[in-house]
Design a protein around this motif. Structure first.
Motif, short mmCIF file in Angstrom:
data_model
loop_
_atom_site.label_atom_id
_atom_site.label_comp_id
_atom_site.label_asym_id
_atom_site.label_seq_id
_atom_site.Cartn_x
_atom_site.Cartn_y
_atom_site.Cartn_z
N PHE A 29 88.80 -33.30 68.11
CA PHE A 29 88.08 -32.59 67.06
C PHE A 29 88.07 -31.07 67.21
O PHE A 29 87.78 -30.37 66.25
N TRP A 30 88.39 -30.56 68.41
CA TRP A 30 88.35 -29.10 68.58
C TRP A 30 89.72 -28.53 68.92
O TRP A 30 90.17 -27.57 68.30
N LEU A 31 90.42 -29.11 69.90
CA LEU A 31 91.67 -28.50 70.36
C LEU A 31 92.86 -28.79 69.47
O LEU A 31 93.58 -27.87 69.06
N ILE A 32 93.11 -30.05 69.17
CA ILE A 32 94.32 -30.41 68.42
C ILE A 32 94.41 -29.71 67.07
O ILE A 32 95.49 -29.25 66.68
N PRO A 33 93.31 -29.55 66.30
CA PRO A 33 93.43 -28.79 65.05
C PRO A 33 93.86 -27.34 65.24
O PRO A 33 94.30 -26.69 64.30
N ARG A 34 93.76 -26.83 66.49
CA ARG A 34 94.12 -25.44 66.77
C ARG A 34 95.49 -25.30 67.45
O ARG A 34 95.93 -24.17 67.70
N LEU A 35 96.13 -26.39 67.77
CA LEU A 35 97.36 -26.30 68.55
C LEU A 35 98.48 -25.56 67.83
O LEU A 35 99.34 -24.96 68.46
N GLY A 36 98.47 -25.60 66.50
CA GLY A 36 99.48 -24.86 65.75
C GLY A 36 99.42 -23.37 66.05
O GLY A 36 100.45 -22.69 66.12
N GLU A 37 98.20 -22.85 66.26
CA GLU A 37 98.05 -21.42 66.59
C GLU A 37 98.70 -21.11 67.93
O GLU A 37 99.38 -20.09 68.08
N LEU A 38 98.50 -22.00 68.92
CA LEU A 38 99.10 -21.78 70.23
C LEU A 38 100.61 -21.84 70.14
O LEU A 38 101.32 -21.01 70.74
N GLN A 39 101.15 -22.78 69.41
CA GLN A 39 102.60 -22.92 69.29
C GLN A 39 103.23 -21.72 68.59
O GLN A 39 104.34 -21.30 68.94
N GLN A 40 102.54 -21.16 67.61
CA GLN A 40 103.06 -19.98 66.94
C GLN A 40 103.06 -18.77 67.87
O GLN A 40 104.00 -17.97 67.88
N ARG A 41 102.02 -18.64 68.65
CA ARG A 41 101.92 -17.49 69.54
C ARG A 41 102.81 -17.61 70.76
O ARG A 41 103.41 -16.64 71.22
N HIS A 42 102.88 -18.84 71.32
CA HIS A 42 103.66 -19.04 72.55
C HIS A 42 104.59 -20.25 72.39
O HIS A 42 104.36 -21.31 72.98
N PRO A 43 105.64 -20.11 71.61
CA PRO A 43 106.56 -21.25 71.41
C PRO A 43 107.27 -21.66 72.70
O PRO A 43 107.83 -22.75 72.77
N GLU A 44 107.25 -20.79 73.70
CA GLU A 44 107.95 -21.10 74.95
C GLU A 44 107.13 -22.02 75.85
O GLU A 44 107.63 -22.50 76.89
N ILE A 45 105.88 -22.28 75.49
CA ILE A 45 105.00 -23.09 76.33
C ILE A 45 105.02 -24.55 75.88
O ILE A 45 104.83 -24.85 74.69
#
Length: 326
Positions: A115-131
Motif C-alpha cells: 500500500f505504500w512502496l509499490i505504488p511509488r516504485l515507478g518514481e524510483l525506476q524513472q530516477r534510477h533505471p540502473e538499480i
C-alpha cells in the motif's frame, strides 16, 4: 602464527581455503553438505577446519548428533568472516561490472510494500533505471547477512541489536470504513456508530480500538462480536468490501483515503508509539546503489500524503446533508 597487517607476506600466509571451508560448513551445518558445495571430500573440509582451529587456538565446532554446531567462539568468528566475504563479493561485483552490481535487496512488511512502496516504485525506476530493486516482503525478522539483504524497513521502536536504525515513517491510527458501508448506517455520532457497527479487529494490535476510544474520551466499544483478522491486507480488503469498520493506519491507508475507497470517519488521529524505521547492519558499508535507494526512501517518506485525510469527514458530511434537506 602471528598476522602482522604491515607484513607483505600476511595475505600469502592467511589460510583462505580453511576460512572458506569453515564459512561454508557453518552455513550448511554439516561437513558433508559443505563438501558437496565446494566439490571436495568431507575429510578435506574436516582437515581445513581442524587446521583453522589449531591456528586460532580455539574450538569452532561441536558435534551434536549428525550435525555440527558452532561454539560461542565459532559464532563470533562467523560474524566477522561473513562481513568480510560480503565486502569482497560487493567490491568484486562493482569492479568487474557484474550484472548484479546495481542489485539492492530491501525487506519490509507486506502491508507497507503493498500500500505504500509499490505504488511509488515507478518514481524510483524513472530516477534510477540502473538499480535492480528486489523486495523481500515479510513480517519476520530477517538475517541480513545470511540472506544478502542491503536495507530493511522495520516496524517497532527503533532498537534492534546490531542494526543502525533511522526513523522513516510515523504511524497514526483512526477508524475507517467504505462509503457504501457508511451509506447504510443512520448514525453519525461516534458513540452510536461504534456501538452499532460491525468492528474489524487486528490480531497484531489487539487493544487498538480501546486505545483510540480512550484517547478521545469515548467509551471503548464492545469487541465480543468483532471480526478478528491477522493481517493488514485482509483487514483493508474486508473494510473496502463493506464487511465493517476497521482501524486504519497511516501511511498504509493514505492512498485508499485519497482515492475514496475508504473514508476517515471522525478525522481523529491517535499517534502510535511505534513507527517504521530504515535499517541496515551496523558496521556495513552500503553499496552506491543501496545509498541511492536509502536517499530515495527518505525523500518519499518526507513527501506529504496528498489528500490522505479528506477535509470533510463522514460525520461532517452527514450533518451538512441533513441541514440541506428541505
Amino acid at each position: 602464527m602471528e598476522f602482522n597487517p604491515t607484513d607483505p607476506d600476511t595475505m600469502r600466509r592467511l589460510p583462505l581455503n580453511a576460512i572458506r571451508s569453515f564459512y561454508v560448513a557453518a552455513q550448511a551445518g554439516r561437513f558433508r553438505l559443505a563438501a558437496e558445495q565446494l566439490g571436495v571430500t568431507e575429510s578435506a573440509i574436516s582437515h581445513q577446519v581442524k587446521r583453522l582451529e589449531q591456528l586460532l587456538g580455539a574450538v569452532l565446532f561441536e558435534r551434536q548428533g549428525r550435525e555440527m554446531q558452532l561454539t560461542p567462539v565459532g559464532l563470533r568468528y562467523l560474524a566477522s568472516v561473513r562481513r568480510a566475504f560480503g565486502e569482497l563479493t560487493r567490491a568484486t561485483a562493482e569492479i568487474a561490472g557484474s550484472p548484479d552490481q546495481a542489485r539492492v535487496t530491501l525487506t519490509l512488511p507486506t502491508s507497507l510494500a503493498a500500500f505504500w512502496l509499490i505504488p511509488r516504485l515507478g518514481e524510483l525506476q524513472q530516477r534510477h533505471p540502473e538499480i535492480n530493486l528486489q523486495l523481500l516482503t515479510t513480517n519476520r525478522k530477517c538475517d541480513f547477512a545470511r540472506e544478502n539483504i542491503d536495507l530493511g524497513i522495520r516496524y517497532g521502536h527503533g532498537s534492534w541489536p546490531g542494526f543502525q536504525a533511522v526513523p522513516l515513517l510515523t504511524e497514526q491510527f483512526f477508524p475507517v470504513a467504505s462509503p457504501a458501508y457508511l451509506d447504510k448506517r443512520k448514525q453519525t455520532r461516534p458513540e452510536a456508530l461504534l456501538r452499532s457497527a460491525k468492528l474489524i479487529a487486528n490480531a497484531l494490535h489487539p487493544g487498538e480500538w480501546e486505545e483510540w476510544a480512550l484517547a478521545h474520551g469515548l467509551a471503548p466499544p464492545p469487541m465480543e462480536q468483532a471480526l478478528v483478522l491477522e493481517s493488514s491486507e485482509l483487514i483493508l480488503q474486508g473494510t473496502m468490501e463493506g464487511v465493517g469498520m476497521a482501524m486504519g493506519r497511516r501511511p498504509i491507508v493514505d492512498r485508499l483515503l485519497a482515492s475514496g475507497q475508504l473514508v476517515a470517519l471522525f478525522g481523529r488521529e491517535a499517534r502510535s508509539a511505534a513507527g517504521y524505521y530504515l535499517v541496515r547492519l551496523k558496521g556495513e558499508s552500503p553499496t552506491a546503489a543501496a545509498r541511492k535507494v536509502e536517499r530515495w526512501l527518505k525523500e518519499a517518506a518526507a513527501e506529504p500524503a496528498a489528500a490522505s485525510l479528506p477535509s470533510k469527514t463522514h460525520a461532517a458530511r452527514g450533518r451538512k446533508a441533513r441541514k440541506a434537506r428541505p
